[in-house]
Design an enzyme around this catalytic site. Structure first.
Site, PDB file in Angstrom:
ATOM      1  N   ASN A  50      45.884  37.080  33.109  1.00  0.00           N
ATOM      2  CA  ASN A  50      46.327  36.602  34.424  1.00  0.00           C
ATOM      3  C   ASN A  50      47.007  35.240  34.327  1.00  0.00           C
ATOM      4  O   ASN A  50      47.226  34.579  35.343  1.00  0.00           O
ATOM      5  CB  ASN A  50      45.139  36.485  35.376  1.00  0.00           C
ATOM      6  CG  ASN A  50      44.436  37.813  35.575  1.00  0.00           C
ATOM      7  OD1 ASN A  50      45.083  38.818  35.838  1.00  0.00           O
ATOM      8  ND2 ASN A  50      43.123  37.822  35.428  1.00  0.00           N
ATOM      9  N   HIS A 136      37.889  41.756  46.306  1.00  0.00           N
ATOM     10  CA  HIS A 136      37.243  41.363  45.052  1.00  0.00           C
ATOM     11  C   HIS A 136      35.714  41.246  45.189  1.00  0.00           C
ATOM     12  O   HIS A 136      35.205  40.882  46.253  1.00  0.00           O
ATOM     13  CB  HIS A 136      37.818  40.004  44.654  1.00  0.00           C
ATOM     14  CG  HIS A 136      37.469  39.541  43.285  1.00  0.00           C
ATOM     15  ND1 HIS A 136      36.490  38.605  43.043  1.00  0.00           N
ATOM     16  CD2 HIS A 136      37.973  39.876  42.072  1.00  0.00           C
ATOM     17  CE1 HIS A 136      36.417  38.369  41.741  1.00  0.00           C
ATOM     18  NE2 HIS A 136      37.306  39.122  41.127  1.00  0.00           N
ATOM     19  N   GLU A 177      42.708  40.013  50.420  1.00  0.00           N
ATOM     20  CA  GLU A 177      43.457  39.354  49.353  1.00  0.00           C
ATOM     21  C   GLU A 177      44.916  39.382  49.777  1.00  0.00           C
ATOM     22  O   GLU A 177      45.274  40.142  50.683  1.00  0.00           O
ATOM     23  CB  GLU A 177      43.269  40.110  48.028  1.00  0.00           C
ATOM     24  CG  GLU A 177      41.851  40.003  47.517  1.00  0.00           C
ATOM     25  CD  GLU A 177      41.586  40.780  46.225  1.00  0.00           C
ATOM     26  OE1 GLU A 177      42.524  41.017  45.446  1.00  0.00           O
ATOM     27  OE2 GLU A 177      40.426  41.149  46.009  1.00  0.00           O
ATOM     28  N   SER A 181      44.055  42.576  43.318  1.00  0.00           N
ATOM     29  CA  SER A 181      43.911  42.306  41.887  1.00  0.00           C
ATOM     30  C   SER A 181      44.062  43.531  40.996  1.00  0.00           C
ATOM     31  O   SER A 181      44.549  43.418  39.882  1.00  0.00           O
ATOM     32  CB  SER A 181      42.568  41.637  41.622  1.00  0.00           C
ATOM     33  OG  SER A 181      41.510  42.482  42.009  1.00  0.00           O
ATOM     34  N   ASP A 206      42.445  35.492  50.104  1.00  0.00           N
ATOM     35  CA  ASP A 206      42.255  35.169  48.694  1.00  0.00           C
ATOM     36  C   ASP A 206      43.593  35.377  47.987  1.00  0.00           C
ATOM     37  O   ASP A 206      44.057  36.511  47.840  1.00  0.00           O
ATOM     38  CB  ASP A 206      41.168  36.096  48.120  1.00  0.00           C
ATOM     39  CG  ASP A 206      40.867  35.825  46.648  1.00  0.00           C
ATOM     40  OD1 ASP A 206      41.693  35.176  45.968  1.00  0.00           O
ATOM     41  OD2 ASP A 206      39.811  36.290  46.177  1.00  0.00           O
ATOM     42  N   LYS A 240      44.066  31.371  36.969  1.00  0.00           N
ATOM     43  CA  LYS A 240      45.075  32.401  36.680  1.00  0.00           C
ATOM     44  C   LYS A 240      46.430  31.749  36.443  1.00  0.00           C
ATOM     45  O   LYS A 240      46.652  31.224  35.370  1.00  0.00           O
ATOM     46  CB  LYS A 240      45.034  33.456  37.769  1.00  0.00           C
ATOM     47  CG  LYS A 240      43.746  34.269  37.581  1.00  0.00           C
ATOM     48  CD  LYS A 240      43.328  35.169  38.670  1.00  0.00           C
ATOM     49  CE  LYS A 240      42.001  35.823  38.254  1.00  0.00           C
ATOM     50  NZ  LYS A 240      41.252  36.351  39.361  1.00  0.00           N
TER      51      LYS A 240
HETATM   52  C1  LIG Z   1      39.791  36.335  39.548  1.00  0.00           C
HETATM   53  C2  LIG Z   1      39.544  36.456  40.986  1.00  0.00           C
HETATM   54  C3  LIG Z   1      38.632  35.629  41.628  1.00  0.00           C
HETATM   55  C4  LIG Z   1      37.709  34.718  40.873  1.00  0.00           C
HETATM   56  O1  LIG Z   1      38.361  33.603  40.343  1.00  0.00           O
HETATM   57  P1  LIG Z   1      37.753  32.915  39.024  1.00  0.00           P
HETATM   58  O2  LIG Z   1      38.389  31.573  39.036  1.00  0.00           O
HETATM   59  O3  LIG Z   1      38.185  33.757  37.887  1.00  0.00           O
HETATM   60  O4  LIG Z   1      36.287  32.865  39.197  1.00  0.00           O
HETATM   61  C5  LIG Z   1      38.531  35.711  43.002  1.00  0.00           C
HETATM   62  N1  LIG Z   1      39.277  36.585  43.698  1.00  0.00           N
HETATM   63  C6  LIG Z   1      40.148  37.410  43.108  1.00  0.00           C
HETATM   64  C7  LIG Z   1      40.940  38.348  43.931  1.00  0.00           C
HETATM   65  C8  LIG Z   1      40.302  37.384  41.731  1.00  0.00           C
HETATM   66  O5  LIG Z   1      41.132  38.231  41.135  1.00  0.00           O
END
Ligand SMILES: *Cc1c(COP(=O)(O)O)cnc(C)c1O
Length: 392
Positions: A50, A136, A177, A181, A206, A240
């Protein structure tokens, strides 16, 4: 005599995972550098990270981290409220608030911790949280932890969302989101923002997979669609596209003050090392600037190239624009087999199975980076064609 089964028979549980094709194991890499990874003397092209902008191993990252380590050393020593808040944390949070167009922002040790801290701080028994079905795990767990009533609408289904809004009790929070993801598709944020306003709900978005990649200065999908001012809670990760680690919540000053007082994953956790905050501030500047624009145009053109190659072999991708391209294969065993064959051919694309995605929708999740080359993507396309085409 009655035979008693051992409640601690973990072997049986593990066997069950194996027989269902759901067994997972850690595979350490010896080297992780841009889009090439090495292990056991072999090399692969990585299509599963990512690190969308390729910043994690960039010279800029190494320089700012080295500078931060020399200046600030290692751990923060205590939680943010005790003595762990350094000027560098405050500066990063101001910069993130400016970036997201909110009055304030708060950083956490991970994106997961943001969700776990934020949702239960704001919502409780008697309130209602309405989530997209594909949200997520961190959002789902946070909603459960809050004690609020949980309602789920089918993925991106606006009519169902509206029906849930009509009957929701207490304070109502809609959670989605922006770029999903595991599917790489986008939420209809404009319509969701309209609905939440009509019913007096709040909206949490998100943007884990959109920040850095989409929108002006990489501000995310809500900003790209011009609805960022309608989002009440902007959740993002620094792990990411930012290429480092941590997470943030950007919102009004009052919300952030409430989180400082109530978010347990913030309060009862040691402050992230100061050198990370230092590095994240300079990476944020890079993301917002011209180099960020160049990296975004690379990653999005790589996504378009991959999408075109997939469509030639009959795999339809979400309309985009996003750096995530799923190839849905169905049964876990089939996805495992395809993933193993790609690995043989020099491409690292682990398969995604239940419980990360629904049973029967196991998939390859291809992610592209600004650092891939057109030739690498072309090569992946050829191998996928050979692997996916019916044999014989
Ligand atoms: C990866 C992810 C998270 C968590 O983030 P981290 O910094 O890896 O803990 C939260 N929401 C989504 C949609 C993600 O893909």
């Amino acid at each position: 005599m009655q035979e008693r089964t051992d409640p601690w028979d973990i072997t049986a549980q593990l066997d069950e995972l194996r027989t269902q094709g759901l067994w997972r194991e850690l595979r350490p890499l010896d080297e992780l550098n841009g889009v090439t990874v090495r292990a056991d003397g072999r090399e692969w092209i990585n299509f599963s990270s990512n690190d969308y902008l390729g910043l994690a191993h960039s010279i800029e990252m190494k320089q700012t981290l080295a500078e931060g380590i020399v200046k600030y050393g290692g751990g923060s020593g205590a939680s943010r409220l005790v003595c762990g808040t350094h000027r560098a944390h405050a500066e990063l949070e101001e910069a993130l608030a400016d970036f997201k167009g909110t009055a304030a922002a708060l950083t956490f040790s991970s994106g997961f911790a943001v969700a776990l801290g934020t949702i239960p701080a704001l919502m409780g028994a008697g309130d209602t949280i309405i989530l997209d079905k594909l949200c997520h795990a961190s959002l789902v767990d946070a909603a459960r932890l809050s004690g609020a009533t949980i309602r789920v609408f089918p993925h991106n289904h606006l009519e169902k969302l509206e029906r849930l809004l009509q009957t929701a009790k207490g304070r109502v929070l809609v959670v989605t989101e922006s770029i999903f993801s595991m599917d790489g598709d986008a939420a209809p944020l404009r319509e969701i923002a309209e609905l939440k306003a009509r019913y007096g709900a709040w909206l949490l978005v998100d943007e884990a997979h959109a920040v850095g990649v989409l929108g002006p200065q990489g501000r995310g999908l809500a900003a790209a669609l011009g609805v960022d001012q309608q989002v009440d809670l902007h959740l993002g990760t620094l792990s990411k596209a930012f290429g480092l680690s941590g997470g943030y919540l950007a919102a009004s000053r009052q919300v952030i003050d409430l989180l400082i007082n109530r978010a347990r994953s913030f309060i009862y956790s040691t402050a992230p090392p100061v050198h990370l905050a230092h590095a994240l501030s300079s990476i944020l500047k890079l993301i917002r600037g011209e180099s960020g624009d160049a990296l975004r145009s690379h990653v999005l053109s790589h996504a378009a190239q991959t999408q075109a190659l997939l469509s030639e072999i009959g795999v339809t991708s979400p309309p985009g624009p996003a750096a995530i391209l799923p190839v849905i294969l169905g049964e876990a065993s089939r996805a495992l087999e395809v993933s193993a064959r790609l690995r043989e051919a020099g491409f690292l694309i682990p398969c995604i199975r239940y419980p990360t995605v629904a049973r029967g929708s196991a998939r390859l999740r291809i992610t592209v980076s600004a650092l891939h080359t057109a030739a690498q993507i072309q090569a992946l396309g050829s191998v996928l064609r050979e692997t996916l085409e019916p044999q014989g």
